[in-house]
Motif scaffolding. Structure first.
Motif, PDB file in Angstrom:
ATOM      1  N   SER A 157       0.857  -1.257   0.257  1.00 20.79           N
ATOM      2  CA  SER A 157      -0.005  -0.088   0.009  1.00 20.79           C
ATOM      3  C   SER A 157       0.946   1.240  -0.135  1.00 20.79           C
ATOM      4  N   ALA A 160       3.054   1.586  -3.458  1.00 17.48           N
ATOM      5  CA  ALA A 160       2.069   1.960  -4.693  1.00 17.48           C
ATOM      6  C   ALA A 160       1.619   3.227  -4.748  1.00 17.48           C
ATOM      7  N   TRP A 161       1.561   3.703  -3.544  1.00 15.89           N
ATOM      8  CA  TRP A 161       0.978   5.300  -3.273  1.00 15.89           C
ATOM      9  C   TRP A 161       2.171   6.080  -3.657  1.00 15.89           C
ATOM     10  N   SER A 371      -1.496  -2.355  -6.115  1.00 14.88           N
ATOM     11  CA  SER A 371      -1.641  -2.006  -4.809  1.00 14.88           C
ATOM     12  C   SER A 371      -2.088  -3.318  -3.701  1.00 14.88           C
TER      13      SER A 371
END
Length: 389
Positions: A157, A160-161, A371
């Motif tokens: 998470s 990927a952000w 993600s």
């Protein structure tokens, strides 16, 4: 299982090599003897947990001085010549045609999300700095994560952000289903409770992908008691978890094995799509430990597998058509897919497909795709044959 040591030079300049040598030093020496070492900038290795990681690092430093070493332990290797139950798979990235930046995230069981995002942004800046003026290649990211830290969801998470649209694929390091300890390597340093991130820019056409071979049934389970910190389910539908699962699939709870879990996966629905949440093992108290995060109140759906060979063939053949010919696939394949293929006596047919389409990689405890952290899935990055103009 393959025998000996072999290698292949791909049109993009990547060299892949593999061996079933008994120990790390022999494996590295055998692989290094086949590589054009002067062309290698980064060496990505997937290796048997029986290998001594310190010996592997030392051998690479001896035979490939100045080459950046990255990698992890596995539950099996994948090579163009077939599956490797014991040994080493090496992917040697050339200095030309690929720009690479990498980093290790440590203590991922208590990951500082802000620091992780900052690290990823630093990799992106570094890649910008080393890019030739005329280059305008495609970017992708690879993740190797210690599965036993139970932190893949948090890591993926955050990463990927910060990647801000750069596609991510990867796999969780394994240890032959022993669940006692996995190993990661970044720039020659050995890590546990860590993740290795690799940001790549290439002049060649690429596609990331994911493939699975299951479909949801009507049978549902509600997680009514769980220890979320260690991914353990104590109760399903207010019944002991192992007993309720075994009853649903028609098996004796005393004889549940990884083969059982591979044949009867669980899935969760996210955003209208089903993703596997596979069981890794039965605990002595009758609870079930999963490969993915789980929470009380989650609804799990019993899934049924479809033809794994056909699903894999369709995915690879589609990538081949889209890219105008596949040169290389760096693949991350769930170990439960291997067990399912073995139980159905089709593992050799999967190996034939991997050979035909140039798949190189390893068998994982979990897969990453954009993600998401997944199970019982085949993910990876496909590189096309078309040389850049």
């Amino acid at each position: 299982m393959i025998e000996g040591t072999r290698m292949r030079t791909h049109l993009c300049g990547i060299q892949s090599a593999w061996t079933d040598a008994a120990d790390a030093r022999q494996a590295v020496a055998a692989v290094a003897a086949l590589l054009d070492r002067q062309a290698v900038g980064h060496l990505l290795v997937f290796f048997s947990p029986a290998y001594d990681a310190r010996d592997l690092v030392a051998a690479v430093a001896e035979h490939c001085p100045g080459v950046s070493l990255l990698g992890c332990s596995t539950s099996g290797g994948i090579s163009p010549a077939g599956a490797i139950d014991r040994g080493l798979v090496a992917i040697a990235f050339p200095r030309q045609g690929f720009r690479i930046a990498s980093a290790a995230l440590t203590r991922i069981d208590h990951l500082d999300v802000g620091d992780a995002a900052s690290t990823v942004r630093g990799l992106r800046r570094h890649l910008d700095q080393i890019r030739p003026e005329a280059a305008s290649g495609s970017q992708f990211a690879l993740s190797l994560i210690d599965a036993l830290a139970n932190a893949e969801e948090t890591v993926v998470s955050a990463v990927a952000w910060a990647l801000d649209g750069i596609p991510l694929v990867g796999g969780s390091a394994g240890d032959d289903l022993a669940f006692s300890g996995t190993v990661l390597i970044h720039d020659g340093a050995i890590h546990t409770n860590a993740a290795v991130l690799i940001l790549v820019e290439t002049d060649f056409p690429i596609r990331i992908f994911k493939s699975d071979n299951f479909a949801p049934t009507q049978r549902k389970f509600v997680v009514t008691s769980a220890s979320e910190e260690n991914r353990r389910v104590h109760e399903l539908n207010a019944e002991p978890a192992a007993w309720e699962y075994a009853r649903a699939v028609g098996l004796d709870p005393q004889h549940l094995t990884p083969m059982s879990f591979a044949a009867y996966p669980l899935a969760v629905k996210v955003g209208g799509e089903y993703y596997c949440r596979s069981i890794s093992r039965v605990e002595p108290d009758g609870s079930l430990t999963l490969f993915c995060a789980i929470s009380e109140g989650a609804v799990l759906t019993l899934a049924e597998p479809h033809d794994i060979v056909e699903a894999t063939r369709a995915e690879l053949s589609g990538l081949d058509a889209t890219l105008g010919g596949l040169d290389l696939v760096i693949g991350f394949d769930c170990v439960l897919r291997r067990l399912d293929a073995e139980s159905r006596q089709v593992r050799h047919r999967i190996s034939d497909l991997y050979s035909r389409y140039g798949v190189v990689g390893f068998e994982t405890y979990g897969e990453q795709y954009r993600s998401m952290h997944l199970n019982q899935t085949f993910t990876g990055i496909a590189i096309g044959r078309n040389h850049p103009a």
